[in-house]
Write a protein that holds these residues in place. Sequence first.
Motif, PDB file in Angstrom:
ATOM      1  N   LEU A 194      -0.854 -17.801   0.151  1.00 48.34           N
ATOM      2  CA  LEU A 194      -1.365 -16.833   1.109  1.00 48.34           C
ATOM      3  C   LEU A 194      -2.748 -17.272   1.590  1.00 48.34           C
ATOM      4  O   LEU A 194      -3.474 -17.963   0.861  1.00 48.34           O
ATOM      5  N   ASN A 195      -3.134 -16.859   2.788  1.00 47.05           N
ATOM      6  CA  ASN A 195      -4.490 -17.137   3.246  1.00 47.05           C
ATOM      7  C   ASN A 195      -5.460 -16.150   2.598  1.00 47.05           C
ATOM      8  O   ASN A 195      -5.060 -15.307   1.783  1.00 47.05           O
ATOM      9  N   HIS A 196      -6.747 -16.234   2.953  1.00 50.95           N
ATOM     10  CA  HIS A 196      -7.749 -15.411   2.274  1.00 50.95           C
ATOM     11  C   HIS A 196      -7.572 -13.922   2.551  1.00 50.95           C
ATOM     12  O   HIS A 196      -8.101 -13.078   1.823  1.00 50.95           O
ATOM     13  N   LYS A 197      -6.799 -13.571   3.591  1.00 52.32           N
ATOM     14  CA  LYS A 197      -6.529 -12.168   3.901  1.00 52.32           C
ATOM     15  C   LYS A 197      -5.284 -11.646   3.187  1.00 52.32           C
ATOM     16  O   LYS A 197      -4.923 -10.483   3.337  1.00 52.32           O
ATOM     17  N   GLY A 198      -4.611 -12.517   2.439  1.00 54.07           N
ATOM     18  CA  GLY A 198      -3.421 -12.098   1.719  1.00 54.07           C
ATOM     19  C   GLY A 198      -2.145 -12.170   2.524  1.00 54.07           C
ATOM     20  O   GLY A 198      -1.151 -11.532   2.171  1.00 54.07           O
ATOM     21  N   VAL A 199      -2.143 -12.974   3.591  1.00 48.63           N
ATOM     22  CA  VAL A 199      -0.964 -13.134   4.445  1.00 48.63           C
ATOM     23  C   VAL A 199      -0.340 -14.502   4.177  1.00 48.63           C
ATOM     24  O   VAL A 199      -1.055 -15.504   4.028  1.00 48.63           O
ATOM     25  N   LEU A 200       0.981 -14.567   4.114  1.00 48.31           N
ATOM     26  CA  LEU A 200       1.669 -15.830   3.866  1.00 48.31           C
ATOM     27  C   LEU A 200       1.273 -16.880   4.900  1.00 48.31           C
ATOM     28  O   LEU A 200       1.150 -16.585   6.093  1.00 48.31           O
ATOM     29  N   VAL A 201       1.082 -18.123   4.441  1.00 49.93           N
ATOM     30  CA  VAL A 201       0.659 -19.201   5.334  1.00 49.93           C
ATOM     31  C   VAL A 201       1.820 -19.669   6.202  1.00 49.93           C
ATOM     32  O   VAL A 201       2.979 -19.308   5.978  1.00 49.93           O
TER      33      VAL A 201
END
Length: 285
Positions: A194-201
């Motif tokens: 996940l990225n730093h916002k918690g969203v899958l890359v």
Amino acid sequence: MFSAGQFSAAPRELTPVGNSTPAAGNSTPAAEATSTAAPRVAAEAASLLKVVGAGSAADASVFPPKKGHPNHSPDRTLLEAPVTMYSKAHPDRMKTYLSPNVPDLFLAAKESVLEAPVIVGEGLFGVHVEVASRGGAKISFPIFNGMAYISGNYSGGLTPLVSHEHGLEKQTKASPGIWSFFNRRHIEYRVYVLNHKGVLVDNTYDFDTAGHLNQQLDGWVRIARVLAEGDRKILDAHAEAVVVGCELDVSADGSGVHYKFQKVGPSSVKLLHLAYGHHLQLMGM
């Protein structure tokens, strides 16, 4: 480096009875290993099976890490079964019972510059642990009772590594940001990036066969054990909700309590957390 496994005690180190590499997914039973050690070592290993109380050699398999793996060490291996030690004065009385750590996977970084883990925050239900480098890069682990995933937050220029001392059996990509990893005991873990916002890359991220991500990450790597066929769908649906805090909240009139979770990720993704049966009754569920 943090690992996922079934036990919490430290591993017991033994002199290996052989250095033959196990076939993919299979361990080499101690009694069948090709011994390159002295006869005395082989005799000690044979007596060890009696101490363990194994029904057969396969129940107490001992094998070294895969040759060529960065952590391979021909003079060290792990005992993957409980050990019972008896008193010399009273052979029928148990003196010590050791339950060794059997890690399934570990979360680490390709860059080998990390220091010892440090607890940087602590609460009623968990801790925050950091593993940092002298240059400021770090992995932060929020560890809470009942967490369904092990999560590491990478920052400062680190390349995630998800692997095992014996290497991986295989890994497959399910969709952008989601993989299935299998260790050499055929145990499956779902792995999420996940990225730093918690969203899958996106689809530009991928792992190689050794478990290295193909680029540095400013974000999260999460792993979760797959126990049943339906687990993948459930784990995938909640992977973008990362627990970073938990508090116990008591109502003003004292009539009830509930847990207040803090999380990273999209507000639309609900949290997945484990609880005991009496917790469900307490919360009226």
